[in-house]
Design an enzyme around this catalytic site. Structure first.
Site: not given
Ligand SMILES: Cc1cc2nc3c(=O)[nH]c(=O)nc-3n(C[C@H](O)[C@H](O)[C@H](O)COP(=O)(O)OP(=O)(O)OC[C@H]3O[C@@H](n4cnc5c(N)ncnc54)[C@H](O)[C@@H]3O)c2cc1C
Length: 502
Positions: A80, A142, A252
């Site tokens: 990723h 997240d 956040e």
């Protein structure tokens, strides 16, 4: 046996060509998959992909590479990265997903921990912990489709980090195989030099094969809250007061477009919960092209006073009254909240398109200026995906860890997570990359105190600048733990041709 096969496959020696399609043994023939990453910008074919079953397999691969003067070894978590960090051109890629064991253990002091293979995904760890033991780690990302070894090599940041520290600050022990092929079990009290070097170490000092992560009772429920601001000044003032007081379990936030024509980053991206509607008439006249959404969460149990706590904590905040949204979800649902966005992106093709993402850690003293000078003028049409902006506290990061941070105690993560359709429906990726470059140029010319998160540079002077006063330490550690620069070549910090000199 496997290493002998690998040896044969690589046919070390002058002019030898590796067979790109090895068969049999435990070798993975899918070189193609290991030649790219989520970013979709960098590409490099490895000679071979190996699925290690143990730290000994990892050490064997490194020993083998060390017998040549060109072979490198890259651990690949879930691929990723966005700039080729997990690639090994012509070298050995270790598919760490093969190391996916999870076990409950207890420290000498009785602290329950998950002992996990480095290839375990955070989502797998969450499921296992909550379902089987009612416990979970306390610091997350997240998105949970990332490996433990991959995020521990960077930092692992989400809305819990202001309070509990990033994931790299929540590790009790690591097993690491260094670039010298030495297997080391290390912790804050034993071989702490390697332990802290590996945390945020961009895979430069060793391959993490196992991590021991403390577990805590998993909260049953989460009150998930969003409130909207029209002015960055009020947004950051509230965000910073909330991280200072530490009452919320998660803080956040993100910037979004002050218009309704973009479901991914316009008004509609904000409401949570069935039936909740964004009342656009409530936005003050004269608001700019961007609005700001503070995202908060309170963990709680059944039958407690969460409504009262939420009301008291929200009361002093200066958000636009009427633009507040809240939803009760389970802890697992809350932490898995990005899954829906992933499904949507896969369905519309933007998951498989290039992702030239830019993540900046920038001092709180510069964030308002950054908004006025960079975000508003340059990104007023959005980026097709989230533009995260939320504060973190330097004191939650151990300075012995390798990660480079801005100097100030309060700094922001600005994450420009571009999701656009593939060209020609979406913009050419080169345009997005040059926009990233322009953003960084403005940060430099305005003298902001900032560092890249998930950094990607192409030259050593740029890396030296990135690490600043810690560069000499970084080079010394590299010379000790990976003197031939075998590991993580895709970071482009050192190379086999230019190993570290301490
Ligand atoms: C959709 C999405 C959402 C994301 N959300 C967040 C987020 O909320 N917070 C956050 O902090 N980050 C986030 N990230 C970034 C993420 O932390 C990085 O991509 C990270 O690299 C982890 O990905 P990975 O496990 O696939 O590792 P890879 O990309 O495969 O590897 C990353 C680097 O670490 C090295 N590496 C991998 N495994 C090991 C190991 N076991 N030992 C040593 N080195 C290793 C690799 O060689 C490479 O250099 C997100 C990324 C994506 C794509």
């Amino acid at each position: 046996m496997m290493i002998a096969y690998l040896d044969q496959q690589l046919r070390l020696g002058p002019g030898a060509e590796a067979d790109p399609h090895p068969a049999g043994g435990e070798l993975d023939p899918e070189l193609e998959a290991a030649s790219e990453d989520f970013g979709g910008v960098a590409r490099a074919l490895p000679a071979v992909v190996l699925r290690p079953g143990s730290a000994d397999d990892v050490a064997g691969a490194i020993r083998l590479a060390s017998r040549s003067d060109r072979l490198t070894v890259a651990a690949r978590g879930n691929g990723h990265s966005v700039a080729g960090q997990a690639l090994a051109p012509g070298g050995i890629v270790l598919d760490m997903r093969a190391m996916a064991r999870i076990e409950l253990v207890f420290s000498d002091g009785g602290q329950p921990c998950a002992d996990v293979g480095a290839g375990v995904l955070w989502g797998e760890l969450l499921e296992w912990g909550v379902r089987e033991h009612g416990m979970a780690p306390r610091s997350w990302t997240d998105y949970l489709g990332l490996t433990v070894g991959g995020t521990l090599s960077n930092a692992g940041i989400s809305g819990q980090a202001f309070r509990k520290g990033p994931q790299i600050a929540n590790v009790a022990e690591l097993e690491v195989v260094t670039g010298e092929a030495e297997r080391v079990v290390c912790s804050p009290s034993h071989r702490s030099d390697l332990f802290f070097a590996a945390l945020g170490g961009l895979g430069q000092f060793g391959i993490i094969t196992r991590a021991r992560i403390p577990l805590y009772p998993a909260p049953r429920l989460v009150r998930w809250i969003r409130v909207v601001y029209s002015r960055i000044e009020e947004y950051v003032a509230d965000a910073e007061s909330l991280v200072a007081c530490g009452e919320f379990d998660y803080v956040e936030g993100f910037a979004f477009l002050n218009r309704g024509d973009d479901p991914a980053s316009g008004w509609d991206s904000v409401p949570i919960g069935p039936g909740s509607v964004f009342e656009q008439d409530l936005i003050p006249q004269g608001s700019g092209p961007l609005l700001y959404c503070l995202e908060l969460a309170l963990n709680h149990e059944l039958n407690d006073d969460v409504d009262k706590r939420m009301e008291e904590l929200l009361r002093p905040l200066k958000y636009i009254k009427g633009l507040e949204f809240s939803l009760e979800v389970s802890y697992v649902e809350f932490l898995s909240r990005v899954n829906l966005a992933e499904s949507e992106a896969r369905a519309n093709g933007s998951w498989d398109a290039p992702h030239p993402w830019l993540n900046i850690l920038i001092s709180a003293s510069n964030i308002v200026d950054f908004d006025h000078e960079v975000l508003q003028p340059m990104l007023k049409d959005g980026i097709g995906g989230p533009m995260l902006i939320y504060p973190l506290l330097r004191s939650r990061w151990d300075p012995r860890m390798s990660v480079a941070l801005p100097d100030s105690e309060v700094f922001y993560l600005v994450a420009l997570l571009r999701f656009t359709r593939p060209y020609p429906v979406g913009p050419p990726v080169e345009d997005l990359i040059s926009q990233n470059r322009e953003i960084l140029n403005r940060c430099r010319s305005n003298g902001y105190d900032f560092k890249l998160y998930l950094p990607h540079y192409k030259t050593q002077p740029e890396w030296a600048h990135h690490f600043g006063k810690n560069w000499a330490r970084f080079v010394n550690l590299k010379a000790r733990f990976d003197s031939r620069a075998i590991l993580a070549p895709g970071q482009l910090i050192f190379s086999r041709a230019h190993p570290p000199t301490s």
